[in-house]
Design an enzyme around this catalytic site. Sequence first.
Site, PDB file in Angstrom:
ATOM      1  N   GLU A  98       0.911  -1.005   0.131  1.00 53.46           N
ATOM      2  CA  GLU A  98      -0.067   0.056  -0.041  1.00 53.46           C
ATOM      3  C   GLU A  98       0.958   1.309   0.163  1.00 53.46           C
ATOM      4  O   GLU A  98       2.133   1.191   0.439  1.00 53.46           O
ATOM      5  CB  GLU A  98      -0.939   0.006   1.215  1.00 53.46           C
ATOM      6  CG  GLU A  98      -1.744   1.034   1.586  1.00 53.46           C
ATOM      7  CD  GLU A  98      -2.757   1.616   0.350  1.00 53.46           C
ATOM      8  OE1 GLU A  98      -2.156   1.646  -0.762  1.00 53.46           O
ATOM      9  OE2 GLU A  98      -3.795   1.999   0.576  1.00 53.46           O
ATOM     10  N   ASP A  99       0.123   2.247  -0.598  1.00 43.35           N
ATOM     11  CA  ASP A  99       1.383   3.734  -0.595  1.00 43.35           C
ATOM     12  C   ASP A  99       1.035   4.441   0.643  1.00 43.35           C
ATOM     13  O   ASP A  99       2.403   4.882   1.282  1.00 43.35           O
ATOM     14  CB  ASP A  99       0.554   4.414  -1.797  1.00 43.35           C
ATOM     15  CG  ASP A  99      -0.891   4.770  -1.664  1.00 43.35           C
ATOM     16  OD1 ASP A  99      -1.417   4.314  -0.588  1.00 43.35           O
ATOM     17  OD2 ASP A  99      -1.187   5.739  -2.605  1.00 43.35           O
ATOM     18  N   ILE A 100       0.021   4.507   1.465  1.00 46.09           N
ATOM     19  CA  ILE A 100      -0.300   5.435   2.438  1.00 46.09           C
ATOM     20  C   ILE A 100      -1.183   4.698   3.369  1.00 46.09           C
ATOM     21  O   ILE A 100      -2.429   4.459   3.093  1.00 46.09           O
ATOM     22  CB  ILE A 100      -0.334   6.959   2.246  1.00 46.09           C
ATOM     23  CG1 ILE A 100      -0.189   7.818   3.354  1.00 46.09           C
ATOM     24  CG2 ILE A 100      -1.571   7.208   1.563  1.00 46.09           C
ATOM     25  CD1 ILE A 100      -0.171   9.100   3.025  1.00 46.09           C
ATOM     26  N   ASP A 102      -3.840   6.302   6.304  1.00 44.41           N
ATOM     27  CA  ASP A 102      -4.405   7.696   6.801  1.00 44.41           C
ATOM     28  C   ASP A 102      -5.146   7.166   7.805  1.00 44.41           C
ATOM     29  O   ASP A 102      -4.461   7.017   9.211  1.00 44.41           O
ATOM     30  CB  ASP A 102      -5.081   8.299   5.676  1.00 44.41           C
ATOM     31  CG  ASP A 102      -5.235   9.836   6.084  1.00 44.41           C
ATOM     32  OD1 ASP A 102      -4.787  10.198   7.302  1.00 44.41           O
ATOM     33  OD2 ASP A 102      -5.846  10.436   5.256  1.00 44.41           O
ATOM     34  N   THR A 103      -6.272   7.417   7.975  1.00 47.36           N
ATOM     35  CA  THR A 103      -7.290   6.975   8.923  1.00 47.36           C
ATOM     36  C   THR A 103      -7.177   5.483   9.308  1.00 47.36           C
ATOM     37  O   THR A 103      -7.430   4.800  10.291  1.00 47.36           O
ATOM     38  CB  THR A 103      -8.810   7.009   8.542  1.00 47.36           C
ATOM     39  OG1 THR A 103      -9.173   6.439   7.535  1.00 47.36           O
ATOM     40  CG2 THR A 103      -9.049   8.622   8.516  1.00 47.36           C
ATOM     41  N   GLY A 104      -6.800   4.707   8.321  1.00 44.10           N
ATOM     42  CA  GLY A 104      -6.754   2.980   8.313  1.00 44.10           C
ATOM     43  C   GLY A 104      -8.107   2.316   7.828  1.00 44.10           C
ATOM     44  O   GLY A 104      -8.149   1.244   7.683  1.00 44.10           O
ATOM     45  N   LEU A 105      -8.887   3.402   7.491  1.00 45.24           N
ATOM     46  CA  LEU A 105     -10.359   2.669   7.321  1.00 45.24           C
ATOM     47  C   LEU A 105     -10.012   1.647   5.816  1.00 45.24           C
ATOM     48  O   LEU A 105     -10.797   0.558   5.856  1.00 45.24           O
ATOM     49  CB  LEU A 105     -11.572   3.792   7.121  1.00 45.24           C
ATOM     50  CG  LEU A 105     -11.710   4.202   8.731  1.00 45.24           C
ATOM     51  CD1 LEU A 105     -12.653   5.630   8.332  1.00 45.24           C
ATOM     52  CD2 LEU A 105     -12.741   3.396   9.138  1.00 45.24           C
ATOM     53  N   THR A 106      -9.629   2.265   5.075  1.00 46.70           N
ATOM     54  CA  THR A 106      -9.584   1.817   3.542  1.00 46.70           C
ATOM     55  C   THR A 106      -8.747   0.410   3.913  1.00 46.70           C
ATOM     56  O   THR A 106      -9.182  -0.573   3.389  1.00 46.70           O
ATOM     57  CB  THR A 106      -8.918   2.532   2.844  1.00 46.70           C
ATOM     58  OG1 THR A 106      -9.351   3.870   2.466  1.00 46.70           O
ATOM     59  CG2 THR A 106      -8.956   2.063   1.199  1.00 46.70           C
ATOM     60  N   LYS A 130       0.538   7.992   8.046  1.00 41.64           N
ATOM     61  CA  LYS A 130       0.217   9.195   8.944  1.00 41.64           C
ATOM     62  C   LYS A 130      -0.473   8.804  10.462  1.00 41.64           C
ATOM     63  O   LYS A 130      -1.761   8.771  10.292  1.00 41.64           O
ATOM     64  CB  LYS A 130      -0.965  10.013   8.028  1.00 41.64           C
ATOM     65  CG  LYS A 130      -0.510  10.733   6.833  1.00 41.64           C
ATOM     66  CD  LYS A 130      -1.409  11.612   6.325  1.00 41.64           C
ATOM     67  CE  LYS A 130      -1.260  11.900   4.874  1.00 41.64           C
ATOM     68  NZ  LYS A 130      -2.322  12.766   4.577  1.00 41.64           N
ATOM     69  N   PHE A 152      -0.706  16.899   3.486  1.00 40.69           N
ATOM     70  CA  PHE A 152      -1.259  16.130   2.253  1.00 40.69           C
ATOM     71  C   PHE A 152      -0.154  15.893   1.244  1.00 40.69           C
ATOM     72  O   PHE A 152       0.630  17.075   0.817  1.00 40.69           O
ATOM     73  CB  PHE A 152      -2.430  16.711   1.725  1.00 40.69           C
ATOM     74  CG  PHE A 152      -3.094  15.876   0.543  1.00 40.69           C
ATOM     75  CD1 PHE A 152      -4.111  14.965   1.077  1.00 40.69           C
ATOM     76  CD2 PHE A 152      -2.687  15.885  -0.772  1.00 40.69           C
ATOM     77  CE1 PHE A 152      -4.443  14.103   0.053  1.00 40.69           C
ATOM     78  CE2 PHE A 152      -3.257  15.125  -1.810  1.00 40.69           C
ATOM     79  CZ  PHE A 152      -4.202  14.302  -1.525  1.00 40.69           C
ATOM     80  N   ASP A 159      -1.180  11.178  -5.459  1.00 42.88           N
ATOM     81  CA  ASP A 159      -2.078  12.294  -6.247  1.00 42.88           C
ATOM     82  C   ASP A 159      -2.871  13.100  -5.308  1.00 42.88           C
ATOM     83  O   ASP A 159      -3.225  12.751  -4.379  1.00 42.88           O
ATOM     84  CB  ASP A 159      -2.933  11.328  -7.346  1.00 42.88           C
ATOM     85  CG  ASP A 159      -3.981  10.841  -6.526  1.00 42.88           C
ATOM     86  OD1 ASP A 159      -4.125  10.189  -5.802  1.00 42.88           O
ATOM     87  OD2 ASP A 159      -5.254  11.444  -7.039  1.00 42.88           O
ATOM     88  N   ARG A 165       1.492  12.140  -9.899  1.00 42.08           N
ATOM     89  CA  ARG A 165       1.617  10.691  -9.323  1.00 42.08           C
ATOM     90  C   ARG A 165       3.117  10.350 -10.107  1.00 42.08           C
ATOM     91  O   ARG A 165       3.993   9.590  -9.341  1.00 42.08           O
ATOM     92  CB  ARG A 165       0.770   9.693 -10.170  1.00 42.08           C
ATOM     93  CG  ARG A 165      -0.550   9.633  -9.426  1.00 42.08           C
ATOM     94  CD  ARG A 165      -1.226   8.151  -9.866  1.00 42.08           C
ATOM     95  NE  ARG A 165      -2.476   8.316  -9.494  1.00 42.08           N
ATOM     96  CZ  ARG A 165      -3.089   7.762  -8.357  1.00 42.08           C
ATOM     97  NH1 ARG A 165      -2.467   7.480  -7.394  1.00 42.08           N
ATOM     98  NH2 ARG A 165      -4.626   7.846  -8.433  1.00 42.08           N
TER      99      ARG A 165
HETATM  100  P1  IMP Z   1      -7.458   5.979   4.781  1.00 33.21           P
HETATM  101  O1  IMP Z   1      -8.661   4.910   4.631  1.00 33.21           O
HETATM  102  O2  IMP Z   1      -7.931   7.310   5.560  1.00 33.21           O
HETATM  103  O3  IMP Z   1      -6.414   5.279   5.447  1.00 33.21           O
HETATM  104  O4  IMP Z   1      -7.124   6.420   3.380  1.00 33.21           O
HETATM  105  C1  IMP Z   1      -5.976   5.970   2.684  1.00 33.21           C
HETATM  106  C2  IMP Z   1      -6.130   6.493   1.307  1.00 33.21           C
HETATM  107  O5  IMP Z   1      -6.240   8.045   1.338  1.00 33.21           O
HETATM  108  C3  IMP Z   1      -4.864   5.902   0.472  1.00 33.21           C
HETATM  109  O6  IMP Z   1      -4.703   4.892  -0.114  1.00 33.21           O
HETATM  110  C4  IMP Z   1      -4.556   7.143  -0.319  1.00 33.21           C
HETATM  111  O7  IMP Z   1      -5.358   6.982  -1.393  1.00 33.21           O
HETATM  112  C5  IMP Z   1      -5.477   8.535   0.295  1.00 33.21           C
HETATM  113  N1  IMP Z   1      -4.591   9.442   0.796  1.00 33.21           N
HETATM  114  C6  IMP Z   1      -4.430   9.635   2.279  1.00 33.21           C
HETATM  115  N2  IMP Z   1      -3.545  10.854   2.407  1.00 33.21           N
HETATM  116  C7  IMP Z   1      -3.188  10.935   1.306  1.00 33.21           C
HETATM  117  C8  IMP Z   1      -2.037  12.093   0.769  1.00 33.21           C
HETATM  118  O8  IMP Z   1      -1.448  12.767   1.758  1.00 33.21           O
HETATM  119  N3  IMP Z   1      -1.798  12.010  -0.329  1.00 33.21           N
HETATM  120  C9  IMP Z   1      -2.487  11.431  -1.567  1.00 33.21           C
HETATM  121  N4  IMP Z   1      -3.242  10.546  -0.903  1.00 33.21           N
HETATM  122  C10 IMP Z   1      -3.838  10.357   0.274  1.00 33.21           C
END
Ligand code: IMP
Length: 177
Positions: A98-100, A102-106, A130, A152, A159, A165
Amino acid sequence: MTANAKLTPYIKAAEIQTRIKELAKEIDAYYAGKEIIAIFLLNGAIFFGVDLVRQMKTPMKIDTLSASSYSGTESTGVIKINSDLKINITGKHALIVEDIVDTGLTLKSIVNFVGQKKPADLKIVCLLDKYERRVVDNLTVDYTGFKIEDNFVVGYGFDYNENFRTLDQIYIYGGEG
Ligand code: IMP
């Protein structure tokens, strides 16, 4: 629309590649020659995924998974699978790339989805974390490239509205000038 974007250099290309080499060694050591299926989460993880697997010695097959979770700008945790895996991972060692987080929900939803396919073992490698933004507490990211603050970021696969990207380093996106 992107010509006047405010981009502040954040993680240099060479730093990214150095960290990827370290991660590759660590992950190779864990698998110790067992064959794995590396699952790249589209589209963001393509750049990181390709650079990572080219540094690894573990025998592997690669596959991709496309899922979306955002409705507007907020992560919902409810994912839609746009394109499923092609390889059967049941009983195999699977590594989600995975790339990132964030909340971890995805990622949590994706881990549940992939876990239902009953791999023998499921690990996660993520380039950026994050950590301050996490809302799920039962998500283990096994390998992390860099822990970052709540900025961000764009470039190196990241992106903003599908732009940036292809930049070879990571920048903080500060809007349009
Ligand atoms: P989560 O469900 O909040 O963890 O969202 C994760 C997804 O949000 C990542 O797979 C990215 O597609 C997108 N995302 C979160 N932060 C960034 C950022 O700083 N730059 C670009 N995409 C982000």
